[in-house]
Design a protein around this motif. Structure first.
Motif, PDB file in Angstrom:
ATOM      1  N   ARG A  24       3.162 -16.794 -19.215  1.00  0.00           N
ATOM      2  CA  ARG A  24       1.994 -16.244 -18.512  1.00  0.00           C
ATOM      3  C   ARG A  24       1.092 -17.322 -17.918  1.00  0.00           C
ATOM      4  O   ARG A  24       0.202 -17.003 -17.122  1.00  0.00           O
ATOM      5  N   ARG A  30       1.602 -15.074 -12.480  1.00  0.00           N
ATOM      6  CA  ARG A  30       0.390 -14.454 -11.926  1.00  0.00           C
ATOM      7  C   ARG A  30       0.683 -13.787 -10.579  1.00  0.00           C
ATOM      8  O   ARG A  30       0.239 -12.669 -10.324  1.00  0.00           O
ATOM      9  N   SER A  33       2.865 -10.646 -11.074  1.00  0.00           N
ATOM     10  CA  SER A  33       2.062  -9.592 -11.672  1.00  0.00           C
ATOM     11  C   SER A  33       1.150  -8.947 -10.633  1.00  0.00           C
ATOM     12  O   SER A  33       1.030  -7.713 -10.571  1.00  0.00           O
ATOM     13  N   LEU A  34       0.526  -9.760  -9.803  1.00  0.00           N
ATOM     14  CA  LEU A  34      -0.339  -9.228  -8.752  1.00  0.00           C
ATOM     15  C   LEU A  34       0.447  -8.367  -7.765  1.00  0.00           C
ATOM     16  O   LEU A  34      -0.012  -7.290  -7.371  1.00  0.00           O
ATOM     17  N   GLN A  36       3.213  -6.788  -8.326  1.00  0.00           N
ATOM     18  CA  GLN A  36       3.615  -5.577  -9.028  1.00  0.00           C
ATOM     19  C   GLN A  36       2.441  -4.587  -9.091  1.00  0.00           C
ATOM     20  O   GLN A  36       2.620  -3.390  -8.852  1.00  0.00           O
ATOM     21  N   GLN A  37       1.253  -5.080  -9.359  1.00  0.00           N
ATOM     22  CA  GLN A  37       0.063  -4.233  -9.398  1.00  0.00           C
ATOM     23  C   GLN A  37      -0.236  -3.612  -8.041  1.00  0.00           C
ATOM     24  O   GLN A  37      -0.841  -2.547  -7.957  1.00  0.00           O
ATOM     25  N   ARG A  38       0.220  -4.268  -6.995  1.00  0.00           N
ATOM     26  CA  ARG A  38       0.007  -3.766  -5.633  1.00  0.00           C
ATOM     27  C   ARG A  38       1.150  -2.869  -5.163  1.00  0.00           C
ATOM     28  O   ARG A  38       1.279  -2.590  -3.983  1.00  0.00           O
ATOM     29  N   GLY A  39       1.984  -2.457  -6.108  1.00  0.00           N
ATOM     30  CA  GLY A  39       3.021  -1.481  -5.795  1.00  0.00           C
ATOM     31  C   GLY A  39       4.363  -2.051  -5.382  1.00  0.00           C
ATOM     32  O   GLY A  39       5.261  -1.297  -4.996  1.00  0.00           O
ATOM     33  N   LYS A  40       4.527  -3.356  -5.466  1.00  0.00           N
ATOM     34  CA  LYS A  40       5.798  -3.969  -5.097  1.00  0.00           C
ATOM     35  C   LYS A  40       6.766  -3.905  -6.273  1.00  0.00           C
ATOM     36  O   LYS A  40       6.379  -4.003  -7.429  1.00  0.00           O
ATOM     37  N   LYS A  41       8.038  -3.763  -5.960  1.00  0.00           N
ATOM     38  CA  LYS A  41       9.107  -3.885  -6.953  1.00  0.00           C
ATOM     39  C   LYS A  41       9.390  -5.372  -7.093  1.00  0.00           C
ATOM     40  O   LYS A  41       9.689  -6.043  -6.105  1.00  0.00           O
ATOM     41  N   LEU A  53       7.637  -8.710 -17.279  1.00  0.00           N
ATOM     42  CA  LEU A  53       6.811  -7.689 -16.629  1.00  0.00           C
ATOM     43  C   LEU A  53       7.539  -6.346 -16.548  1.00  0.00           C
ATOM     44  O   LEU A  53       7.430  -5.615 -15.575  1.00  0.00           O
ATOM     45  N   TRP A 127      -2.926 -11.946   0.888  1.00  0.00           N
ATOM     46  CA  TRP A 127      -3.176 -10.517   0.655  1.00  0.00           C
ATOM     47  C   TRP A 127      -4.672 -10.233   0.771  1.00  0.00           C
ATOM     48  O   TRP A 127      -5.089  -9.286   1.451  1.00  0.00           O
TER      49      TRP A 127
END
Length: 131
Positions: A24, A30, A33-34, A36-41, A53, A127
């Motif tokens: 981590r 990081r 993770s970001l 993924q949180q934004r909807g990416k696979k 993750l 982004w």
């Protein structure tokens, strides 16, 4: 590099992160993770295998069974060219070399193969600037 390349990659659905492990403290963790949180696979690629993750880790890009839109090259510059060549062979649509990862020759090979290329930029910064 054109702004439309950055936009296309940020809009892409599937991101493979080469160098992503469960550590981590690493920047690649990081960034993945970001995204993924934004909807990416996300697709972790690291020789240690396992799970990161919540996703299966593949040993190489060649082992990934699904289509890849963007390959994040989280390796030092001297190793980036080989990863870019693997991304081309895997049929990726683009390669993203983050801050301080620079390989002009590899970027040229990727562009010659029809891939979008972003080099020496941070996905999170781009982004934030565009969304």
């Amino acid at each position: 590099m054109a702004d439309n390349e950055i936009d296309r990659m940020l809009d892409a659905r599937v991101w493979a992160f080469v160098g992503l492990s469960g550590d981590r403290t690493r920047e690649v963790y990081r960034q993945a993770s970001l995204m993924q949180q934004r909807g990416k696979k996300i697709v972790p690629v690291h020789p240690d295998g396992g799970e990161v993750l919540g996703e299966k880790v593949y040993a190489s890009l060649a082992d990934v069974p699904d289509a890849i839109d963007v390959v994040g090259v989280y390796r030092r510059s001297e190793f980036a060219g080989a990863v870019v060549d693997e991304a081309v062979a895997a049929g990726a649509k683009g390669v993203w070399l983050p801050l301080n990862v620079i390989d002009d020759s590899a970027a040229r090979r990727a562009r010659d193969a029809g891939l979008d290329v972003v080099m020496d930029h941070c996905p999170a910064v781009e982004w934030a600037a565009r969304r």
